[in-house]
Design an enzyme around this catalytic site. Sequence first.
Site, PDB file in Angstrom:
ATOM      1  N   LYS A 112      17.871 -42.602  21.152  1.00 25.83           N
ATOM      2  CA  LYS A 112      16.601 -43.063  21.723  1.00 25.83           C
ATOM      3  C   LYS A 112      16.419 -44.538  21.370  1.00 25.83           C
ATOM      4  CE  LYS A 112      11.699 -41.707  21.814  1.00 25.83           C
ATOM      5  NZ  LYS A 112      10.679 -40.809  21.224  1.00 25.83           N
ATOM      6  N   HIS A 114      13.606 -46.371  22.021  1.00 27.14           N
ATOM      7  CA  HIS A 114      12.201 -46.750  21.902  1.00 27.14           C
ATOM      8  C   HIS A 114      11.530 -45.832  20.872  1.00 27.14           C
ATOM      9  CE1 HIS A 114      12.344 -43.513  24.894  1.00 27.14           C
ATOM     10  NE2 HIS A 114      11.114 -43.208  24.526  1.00 27.14           N
TER      11      HIS A 114
END
Length: 232
Positions: A112, A114
Site C-alpha cells: 500500500k 498511501h
Amino acid sequence: MVDVGAQTAGQGRLAQDFVRFAVASGALQFGRFKTKAGRLSPYFFNAGRFDDGCKIGRLAQFYAQALLASGIEFDMVFGPAYKGIPLAATVAVELARQGRNVAFAYNRKEVKDHGEGGTLVGAPLEGRVLIIDDVMSAGTAVRESMAIIRAAGARPEAIAMALDRQEKATEDGCDADYSAVQYARRQLGLGVCAIARLADLLQYLTDNESEGMRLHRDEVLAYRQRYGVNEG
C-alpha cells in the site's frame, strides 16, 4: 523453545471436542480430495467453513485453550495473509478474554502506497512472535512469515495451527521422511502447537459406531499408513 509432543488427558479431550466441532461445522470433510502434494486424501480440512461469528468465535476458543496449555511463550501474534488474518484477530480477542492480552499484526500481499503504507497492518512486530495459521503443508507460508518477522527486527518463536496432518512433506516432488511440522521444529527451530492431529481424527472415527464413519476410518488409516510419519 517449548516442543509440544505427547498430549495430556485434557489436551486429548480438547482435541476430540475440536474434531467433533470441525465435522459439525463442515470444515472437516470426507471423500476424495487432491492435496498440494498431488496426493488423493480421504479427508480435507477447510478453515474457510468457520464462516459465521459463532463458529469463528468457538474456533478462537480452541486455539486459545491449546496455546495456554502448551507452555509456549510469546509476546504477540501474527496472521499471514489471507486465512491467518481473521485467526490472528479473533485469537487475540479470545486470549484477552481469558486474561492474556497480547498485540496482533498481519500482512497483506499488496504493498500500500498511501495511509500507513507497506504490507504490515496492526501492532509493530517485536519480541517473540507466534504465527497463527490453519494447517501447514509445505511450510512455505511459515518461512515467508519468518522472513517478514525477522525483517522487522522481531523473533519468530512458534506456530499455532488447527490441524497437524502428520504426513510426509514433499521435497522436489518426492516424499520426505519428515512432516512439515517436524521440519518447523527441527530445521526452523519453532515451537509448534496444534489443536488436533491426524491421530485425534482417527480416534474420533474409531469411537464413532456408524457404518459411514467406519468406512472413513479405514480410508484415513490406509492413507496414514502410506504417507504418515513417525512421531518425534
